[in-house]
Structure formats: structure tokens, C-alpha cells
Design an enzyme around this catalytic site. Structure first.
Site, PDB file in Angstrom:
ATOM      1  N   LEU A 182     -51.667   0.231  60.819  1.00  0.00           N
ATOM      2  CA  LEU A 182     -52.708   0.919  60.364  1.00  0.00           C
ATOM      3  C   LEU A 182     -51.985   1.269  59.038  1.00  0.00           C
ATOM      4  O   LEU A 182     -51.026   0.802  58.622  1.00  0.00           O
ATOM      5  CB  LEU A 182     -52.705   2.492  61.109  1.00  0.00           C
ATOM      6  CG  LEU A 182     -52.972   2.520  63.448  1.00  0.00           C
ATOM      7  CD1 LEU A 182     -52.493   3.445  63.327  1.00  0.00           C
ATOM      8  CD2 LEU A 182     -54.833   2.584  62.396  1.00  0.00           C
ATOM      9  N   ASP A 183     -53.006   1.916  58.190  1.00  0.00           N
ATOM     10  CA  ASP A 183     -52.831   2.338  57.021  1.00  0.00           C
ATOM     11  C   ASP A 183     -51.536   3.728  56.746  1.00  0.00           C
ATOM     12  O   ASP A 183     -51.416   3.837  58.041  1.00  0.00           O
ATOM     13  CB  ASP A 183     -53.835   3.035  56.267  1.00  0.00           C
ATOM     14  CG  ASP A 183     -55.200   2.300  55.113  1.00  0.00           C
ATOM     15  OD1 ASP A 183     -54.260   0.817  55.583  1.00  0.00           O
ATOM     16  OD2 ASP A 183     -56.385   2.377  55.425  1.00  0.00           O
ATOM     17  N   CYS A 184     -50.979   3.613  55.870  1.00  0.00           N
ATOM     18  CA  CYS A 184     -49.343   4.420  56.154  1.00  0.00           C
ATOM     19  C   CYS A 184     -49.994   5.772  55.786  1.00  0.00           C
ATOM     20  O   CYS A 184     -48.714   6.578  56.940  1.00  0.00           O
ATOM     21  CB  CYS A 184     -48.957   4.216  54.713  1.00  0.00           C
ATOM     22  SG  CYS A 184     -47.612   5.162  53.856  1.00  0.00           S
ATOM     23  N   THR A 194     -52.961   6.615  57.745  1.00  0.00           N
ATOM     24  CA  THR A 194     -53.087   7.070  58.805  1.00  0.00           C
ATOM     25  C   THR A 194     -52.266   7.388  59.569  1.00  0.00           C
ATOM     26  O   THR A 194     -51.087   6.755  59.971  1.00  0.00           O
ATOM     27  CB  THR A 194     -54.106   6.285  59.128  1.00  0.00           C
ATOM     28  OG1 THR A 194     -54.805   6.169  57.570  1.00  0.00           O
ATOM     29  CG2 THR A 194     -55.238   5.990  60.301  1.00  0.00           C
TER      30      THR A 194
END
Length: 229
Positions: free
Chosen positions: A75-77, A79
Site C-alpha cells: 500500500l502507498d505510504c 494509505t
């Protein structure tokens, strides 16, 4: 012809934001002999970053408590929400195929800027890297990879909309760019938002559920992370 969808006043280069990961305990949602399911907090990298001072991340913290944790996806940082890890090489390979073959299903909750007029819809816009302004992605009808997202409104309040997002593909920044393309950027997005839409304590994007087949039993299972906003 390549079509770029981005704010007219977007910066030409994204500044290197300081990394200040949250000091919070691990939130393990489920574990058995084959998998670990964790609620990733916003602001924590999934894996170590390339730059100095970015070694603290979810998989490092998880492996300190569960030495056999193996990466499956990211997951994106910024998110938060559900992430699954394998505990054996066999489970890692099986789960990797669940994502690669698009058998894994995910839902996200987002707060977006402005009131969306429709109650639901579908976005089908190909995405590619915006190299001069990386890590930005952009709608690219010439060279972009197919990207599709279903969305539905679950609430409207004070010039914002709460939506449930169903990504049908898994491109980098897909949900962020697709919402931007609809004219409703995700609140708190430090890469794509401008003006008051940018002013929030975090990116208002959360991985709510993950459904896939269990690597040992083949049973379809669903994991859910509680909404933090």
C-alpha cells in the site's frame, strides 16, 4: 496524443517530504500458519525506502514480531488499511497469483473534495508515469496501461463526499488519479491536491476490505480494517 489530467498549478517536481512514521503498535487482524493480515497505519512505508532514514516500515516491524512474514503486495505510504503477508513460500506464491490474476478483490473508503453529483459510476482511464514530475502518475491515452475503478457514494457533507472505491486493476496511484480525473481529488493528497483540499492531517484513503482465496483451504475469505476517519 498523450492526455494529462492534473491541476494547472501542480508543481513541476514533487518535493521530498520528511518521513516521520507513526509510533503505534502492530495491529494484527488475523494470523494462522499460512498468512498474516495487518492493519497498516497511514504514514508508514510498506517496505524500506531507497532514501536514507526510511528503513522503518511495516514489514520490518512485522518481521520483528513474526520472523516468517513474507511480502505479497503493498500500500502507498499515506494509505492505511488491510495488508496480507504470507508465512511460507508456497503461500506467498499462491497469494501472488491471487493478485496477478485479479482474483483478489479490494474496497477502499475515501473522502474526496466537493460533492459528487452522481451516486455511482465507473472510471476507465489508462495510467502511466508522469516522468518529469515523478512519483506522479497521469492519464495517458497513448502509452498508459488499462486502469478501471468502480465507485459509489456513501455520504455527502460540508462540500465533501465519502465514497467506496472498487479498483478492478492495480495501477500505481490508480484511485488517486481517477478521483482527480473526475474533479474530486482525495482530501489530504500531498501529491495531487492543491489549495484547501490539501489541508488535512493525512491522506483520506483507507483499504477497507480484502477478499481472496486462502492458500491452504481455497476458501474465499474477507478481511476488514476499521475505518480511522
Amino acid at each position: 496524443m498523450t492526455r494529462r489530467i492534473a491541476p494547472d498549478n501542480a508543481p513541476s517536481l514533487i518535493p521530498d517530504f520528511g518521513y516521520d512514521p507513526p509510533d503505534v503498535p502492530l495491529a494484527i487482524l488475523h494470523e494462522d500458519a499460512h498468512i498474516l493480515v495487518v492493519d497498516k497505519p497511514a504514514g508508514l512505508l510498506s517496505v524500506p525506502g531507497k532514501l536514507e532514514g526510511r528503513q522503518d516500515c511495516l514489514i520490518t516491524r512485522l518481521q520483528a514480531a513474526r520472523w516468517d512474514a513474507l511480502l505479497v503486495h503493498r500500500l502507498d505510504c499515506d494509505t492505511s488499511g488491510v495488508m496480507i503477508f504470507a508465512r511460507t513460500k508456497q503461500a506467498q506464491g499462491f497469494l501472488g497469483q491471487e493478485f496477478e490474476q485479479r482474483r483478489a478483490r479490494k474496497t477502499y473508503i475515501a473522502r474526496v473534495w466537493g460533492e459528487m453529483a452522481e451516486d455511482r459510476g465507473h472510471v476507465d482511464l489508462p495510467l502511466g508515469s508522469d516522468w518529469p514530475r515523478r512519483p506522479r502518475q497521469m492519464v495517458d491515452h497513448e502509452n498508459g496501461r488499462p486502469a478501471r475503478t468502480d465507485w459509489e457514494v456513501i455520504g455527502r457533507h460540508d462540500s465533501e463526499t465519502r465514497v467506496r472505491l472498487h479498483p478492478l486493476t492495480g495501477r500505481s496511484h490508480q484511485l488517486r488519479v481517477h478521483m482527480l480525473a473526475l474533479g474530486h481529488v482525495i482530501i489530504g493528497d500531498q501529491i495531487y491536491a492543491t489549495g484547501p483540499a490539501r489541508d488535512a492531517p493525512r491522506l483520506m484513503l483507507h483499504s477497507e476490505t480484502l477478499s481472496l482465496h486462502h492458500p491452504a483451504t481455497g476458501e474465499l475469505v474477507t478481511f476488514r480494517a476499521p475505518l480511522p476517519f
